[in-house]
Scaffold this active site. Sequence first.
Site, short mmCIF file in Angstrom:
data_model
loop_
_atom_site.label_atom_id
_atom_site.label_comp_id
_atom_site.label_asym_id
_atom_site.label_seq_id
_atom_site.Cartn_x
_atom_site.Cartn_y
_atom_site.Cartn_z
N PRO A 59 0.82 -1.21 0.00
CA PRO A 59 0.00 0.00 0.00
C PRO A 59 0.85 1.26 0.00
CG PRO A 59 -0.96 -1.63 1.45
CD PRO A 59 0.34 -2.20 0.98
N CYS A 60 0.51 2.19 -0.89
CA CYS A 60 1.36 3.36 -1.11
C CYS A 60 0.98 4.56 -0.25
CB CYS A 60 1.32 3.76 -2.59
SG CYS A 60 -0.32 4.34 -3.14
N GLN A 61 -0.16 4.52 0.43
CA GLN A 61 -0.63 5.71 1.15
C GLN A 61 0.38 6.27 2.16
OE1 GLN A 61 -2.39 3.01 0.57
NE2 GLN A 61 -4.32 3.60 -0.40
N PHE A 72 3.38 6.75 1.78
CA PHE A 72 4.43 7.48 1.09
C PHE A 72 3.90 8.38 -0.02
CE2 PHE A 72 5.71 3.21 2.36
CZ PHE A 72 6.69 3.50 3.29
#
Length: 407
Positions: free
Chosen positions: A79-81, A83
């Site tokens: 999950p990228c949230q 960063f």
Amino acid sequence: MKSVELFAGAGGLAMGVTLAGFESLAVAEWDRWACDTIRENQHNGYPLVKDWPLWEGDVHVFDWSSIPEGIDLLAGGPPCQPFSMGGQHKAFGDKRDMFPVTVEAVRRLKPKSFLIENVRGLTRTSFHEYFQYIQLQLEFPEVARHNGETWLEHLKRLREEKTSGALHFNGLTYNLFPVLVNAADYGIPQKRERIFIVGFRSDLGVEWSPPDTTHSLDALLYDKWVTGDYWERHRIPKSCRPAVPERQIKRVEKLGNSVLPNVHKPWRTVRDALVDVPDPREEGASFFRDHKFQDGARVYKGHTGSPLDLPSKTLKAGVHGVPGGENMMVCDDGSVRYFTVRESARLQNFPDGYTFHGAWSEAMRQLGNAVPVALARTMACSIAEQLALAQLRNLANEQRSSSRKMA
């Protein structure tokens, strides 16, 4: 070749891996809606996904013993949230940070290679130490974090390990190749910048470099304002063609005074990607699956939509993308409207026959989180090629060794 896909979402990365010739032993995802998307396409008999062994649940409790050690590829987009440029930027302080469990998977499965995708924000200056921490954990997965040890204390031990080099001779280590790519440079109709961390087990002796880019902005500018082929291809009359943007005038003049090397194709634009897709408000547009008009698009500060004659801006998930202005197009008359699910799927290279489960906002969230299928395939193919070459080198070494013994 065998693979495992973590954080699969709607299946973009896993599709690319499958197209590159890998057979999935597990496709793991916790989100019910994304899993429903995959299951719906499996039920419909969609070829790329019909045989995927989908596992729905928290990857922290996945039974790693069910997968043999030494698989060819571990792929995933944590999950990228934590960063993301549009997120809260908590990184290691964000409970959604799934890099620790990714490292655990590497430690347990000992794959020959891994392919990890994340947002460009991971490389920002404020995350420098944590990005280095992620890389060192992947490089030395057996140097595990102790109970009660802070990540900074663990980082210090990992740095000492790298300096000493002891594990390079008798432990599980990886050669890492992080690379920042723009999807548009690989023919994706979207300016989507992402970091890929590619790793190969050190004993394989692989030296990897990213695949050569195939498309460029210069080639698009040349196609538009030097030859005019772009406008001719789309049957745009000269009276309706825009002028060269002021910021590009000098660049276009330079291109016009030179012969452009036949190296790159033009960046693919929104118009290129949607050339045969009707306006969703037109009668008969519902012939295209998931192609329903969504009302309410508007321009506001920082969210102005994607022009038709460039690759789209990065499709987004979450509050900044749904129903944010970046998930909309600027039409020929200057008005704006939201991309439909099908149009967004085109921009992410999902096949037209692939269905997305859930309402528009939910489907757009899945698409905003996805890896473009064609980009995933390109990256996975480059890994498969290196694994095949490593296998050939190993066979050649074994034959030479056998010949020496016989002599």
